[in-house]
Design an enzyme around this catalytic site. Sequence first.
Site, short mmCIF file in Angstrom:
data_model
loop_
_atom_site.label_atom_id
_atom_site.label_comp_id
_atom_site.label_asym_id
_atom_site.label_seq_id
_atom_site.Cartn_x
_atom_site.Cartn_y
_atom_site.Cartn_z
CB SER A 189 41.72 47.39 41.45
OG SER A 189 41.19 46.09 41.55
CD1 TRP A 227 47.65 43.53 43.14
CD2 TRP A 227 45.91 42.37 42.36
NE1 TRP A 227 47.59 42.35 43.86
CE2 TRP A 227 46.52 41.62 43.40
CE3 TRP A 227 44.79 41.83 41.74
CZ2 TRP A 227 46.06 40.38 43.81
CZ3 TRP A 227 44.32 40.59 42.14
CH2 TRP A 227 44.95 39.88 43.16
CG HIS A 228 42.74 41.93 38.49
ND1 HIS A 228 42.36 42.97 39.32
CD2 HIS A 228 42.03 40.86 38.91
CE1 HIS A 228 41.46 42.55 40.19
NE2 HIS A 228 41.24 41.28 39.96
N GLY A 229 46.72 42.51 36.07
CA GLY A 229 47.59 42.15 34.96
C GLY A 229 48.25 43.35 34.33
#
Length: 356
Positions: A322, A325-327
């Site tokens: 996760s 996924w954000h960066g």
Amino acid sequence: MLFNSIDFAIFLPIVFLLYWFVANKNLKLQNLLIVIASYLFYGWWDWRFLSLILFSTLIDYSVGRKLLNEGNITKRKILLWVSILVNLGFLGFFKYYNFFLDNFIMAFSFFGTPINAQGLNIILPVGISFYTFQTLSYTIDVYKRKLEPTKDFIAFTAFVSFFPQLVAGPIERATNLLPQFYKNRRFEYDKAVDGLRQILWGLFKKVVIADTLSINVDDGFNNYLDLNFIESWIVSLSFTFQIYFDFSGYSDIAIGTAKLFGFNLMQNFAFPYFSRDIAEFWRRWHMSLTRWMRDYLYIRLGGNRQGKYRTYFNLWFVFLLSGLWHGAAYNFLLWGAYHGFFLTFEKIFNKLIFVK
């Protein structure tokens, strides 16, 4: 095209009037108008990436149609993996190629074997993390036979590219949003008023609160060596509220805009800073992503069904992904690992305290 821009302030009323006063009696025309508006909305940023979202749409639509009459489990899995590899392949290339290449070079250099390789000047397509997960939910649910594959290509294209939530979520499930494109929609005054209220509230959160806080945050982060203890805490708390009001503001605008066109999107934030613990926080923060990760990754890894140690690993691993996924950066990986660790610690602590 940004929600808090003059362009969007002109774009939205035009699409709204065409939708309800020109195409209001024809469902196909309404859906086609949404597709055209969505592609215009997305292409306003960079028209070259329209081919990317169109190709992803074509792949998942075709895979869904093939899965309809395919009974062989091996062939069904192959079709599913075609969708997964294409979508995650695009996401991986555009978002993570340079990150992994740099780390690959660094690792070999550390062991005394330098590699001459140069990264690519890759532009990250806006919203690719959101619409990739959204269209994957369709293929996975069709594969699991939780959803009937659609025959309506226009409706499916509208689902994938629906402009209110295309670039910043919520990440909608095909089981919730796609069927809404099959139903005749009639203008409802109360629903439209409610949508406008939510748009205004979202704009207030984004423009007035978040953007105002960002001035103090940016100044503090740029001059952090000059801050004393109290000022550091003020900047940190300001950033905490900035990201909440920025992200939740965008979600409110998306949900309100969808209501103007007769659609219901899922709630994405539910006062997360009032949570009692970190587990409840993640049930209230970016709820569409958390539930996606839970249903399509955590449960597939075994969830909490394979013993406590596997449960702890699954929690930590899902939050690590996760964060990624954000960066594509180490700070996001550390952020994910941090939350995964505290969720795991909380679960262990609760077992120790409340054990019978």
